[in-house]
Design an enzyme around this catalytic site. Structure first.
Site, short mmCIF file in Angstrom:
data_model
loop_
_atom_site.label_atom_id
_atom_site.label_comp_id
_atom_site.label_asym_id
_atom_site.label_seq_id
_atom_site.Cartn_x
_atom_site.Cartn_y
_atom_site.Cartn_z
N HIS A 286 53.03 12.62 56.24
CA HIS A 286 53.56 11.54 55.82
C HIS A 286 55.08 11.93 55.24
CE1 HIS A 286 49.40 10.24 55.63
NE2 HIS A 286 49.89 9.12 55.92
N ASP B 95 54.65 12.68 52.06
CA ASP B 95 54.04 14.01 51.52
C ASP B 95 54.75 15.10 51.25
OD1 ASP B 95 51.65 12.71 52.51
OD2 ASP B 95 51.73 13.69 54.15
#
Ligand code: XUL
Ligand code: CO
Length: 437
Positions: free
Chosen positions: A102, A105
């Site tokens: 993501h 992240d």
């Protein structure tokens, strides 16, 4: 290459009898199965969110995961780089060829969209270098549209168009990051695209907004020349109680209703299938029957818990059933097996990341070998074929090809004796399965 896992050697195949926890017992990357190396059949990926960013907190307790590479570091850019270094070292030692992420992240959210974009840009630049140095590729990227408080009421399905715009900005940037990293795909998991109560929800309007976001994303992909696959990842609930992407069938109907069929495939996750009350093989077949089985989030639930436990998939029977579906569709095109899985809270040492991935990879290697043996043996295919043999009769053909009418079938039924049925033989089929595991 960094040295954050100093006691972990490169994991090699040693065979089923090996007692070495740092060896594969079944996964042999180069071994040919149905004429193709295991590595390509399985196309393993690890996910950055669970592997590097999940501290293993639960609703009752703080994080337990030991991440020594982070200690003493505060600077965001420093943290971005060291986490990516440790991740790529781990993947290299495990011979895992792909990863998923993501946006949030790999880089934290900044105080403005522009700052968030700058941080992501730095992360992508560093990841690009590591990809070039290791040959590891991006399986897919995605935008986290569910963690920030602004998404409390949804992202594309928020009551606020300003929130929709923030989400759209994130999708555009995350897709461009994925493209820059040569990603094979881009995923939409509708984390908060659902509702908690209909008392305050305009369901039809929210669903139209979700479709609009997907249309905008498809257009953006065409505009920037992103040629990877676009996927929706079904999940029935958690975090929302009622999620619009409930299961494969719901997603396929949604895509058809909004003119998006053919443009999006599905990324099917095991624990999401079971949360929806289905088996994983059911979800895979529903997707495959529509030509929309794109990629797989490989994990498993816990038979004792009714939530998304995201355990590593260590069950060879489950892996066999998954690989039967993958082989049946002729293998992945852009997709792969992404371990969207996390260690248990008690497995907090860095070395447990190695054990967890080795266990998942070995289970899937066994699954692949068993699935190939089942196909070579042919008895399940024969049993299924014979079960439907009646449909090759003149009566069956006339129904299938549409020449029969209700009236002609009534004439037939009036003249025919009571149909004779055959046993479904479920138990013998189930016991045959175990012979291949
Ligand atoms: C959540 C989940 C996500 C998606 C990507 O259950 O599976 O991690 O895979 O957003
Ligand atoms: Co997932």
């Amino acid at each position: 290459m960094s040295d954050h896992f100093p006691h972990v050697p490169r994991i090699e195949f040693e065979g089923p009898e090996s007692d070495n926890p740092f060896a594969f017992r079944h996964y042999q990357a180069d071994r040919l199965v149905e004429g193709k190396p295991m590595r390509d059949h399985l196309r393993f990926a690890s996910c950055f969110w669970h592997t590097m960013r999940n501290g293993l907190a639960d609703p009752f307790g703080d994080p337990t995961a030991d991440m020594p590479w982070e200690s003493g570091r505060r600077d965001p850019l420093d943290l971005i780089r060291v986490r990516l270094d440790a991740f790529f070292e781990l993947l290299s030692k495990l011979s895992i060829g792909h990863w998923c992420f993501h946006d949030r992240d790999i880089a934290p959210e900044g105080s403005t969209p522009a700052e968030s974009e700058r941080l992501l840009d730095a992360a992508v630049a560093h990841a690009e270098g590591l990809q070039n140095a290791t040959g590891i590729r991006t399986l897919w990227g995605t935008a986290n549209l569910f963690s920030h408080p602004r998404y409390v009421h949804g992202a594309a399905t928020s009551d606020s168009p300003e929130v929709f715009a923030r989400a759209a900005a994130q999708v555009a940037t995350a897709m461009e990051a994925t493209q820059r990293l040569g990603g094979r795909g881009y995923v939409f998991w509708g984390g908060r695209e659902g509702y908690s109560t209909l008392l305050n929800t305009d369901l039809a309007r929210e669903q139209r907004h979700l479709a609009r976001m997907l249309q905008l994303a498809a257009t953006h992909a065409d505009t920037i020349g992103f040629t990877g696959s676009l996927y929706i990842e079904p999940k029935p609930q958690e975090p929302t109680i009622h999620q619009y992407d409930f299961d494969a069938a719901t997603c396929l109907a949604f895509l058809r209703e909004h003119g998006l069929a053919g443009r999006f495939k599905l990324n099917i996750e095991t624990n999401h299938a079971t949360l929806a009350g289905h088996s994983m093989e059911h979800e895979l077949q529903v997707a495959a029957a529509a030509g929309a089985l794109g990629s797989i989030d490989a994990n498993m639930g816990d038979e004792h818990a009714g939530w998304d436990t995201d355990r590593f998939p260590t069950d060879p029977m489950l892996a066999t059933k998954v690989m039967l579906e993958v082989l049946a569709m002729g293998g992945f095109s852009d997709g792969g097996l992404n371990f969207d899985a996390k260690r248990r809270r008690g497995s907090f040492e860095p070395i447990d990341l190695v054990h967890a991935h080795v266990a998942g990879m070995d289970a899937f290697a066994r699954g692949l070998l068993a699935a190939a043996a089942i196909r070579a043996d042919g008895r399940f295919a024969r049993a299924r074929h014979e079960r439907y043999a009646g449909w090759d009769s003149p009566l069956g053909r006339s129904i299938e090809d549409g020449t029969a009418t209700l009236a002609s079938l009534r004439d037939h039924a009036r003249a025919a004796p009571e149909p004779t049925l055959t046993s479904s033989r479920q138990e013998v089929l189930e016991s045959w399965m175990w012979r291949f595991i």
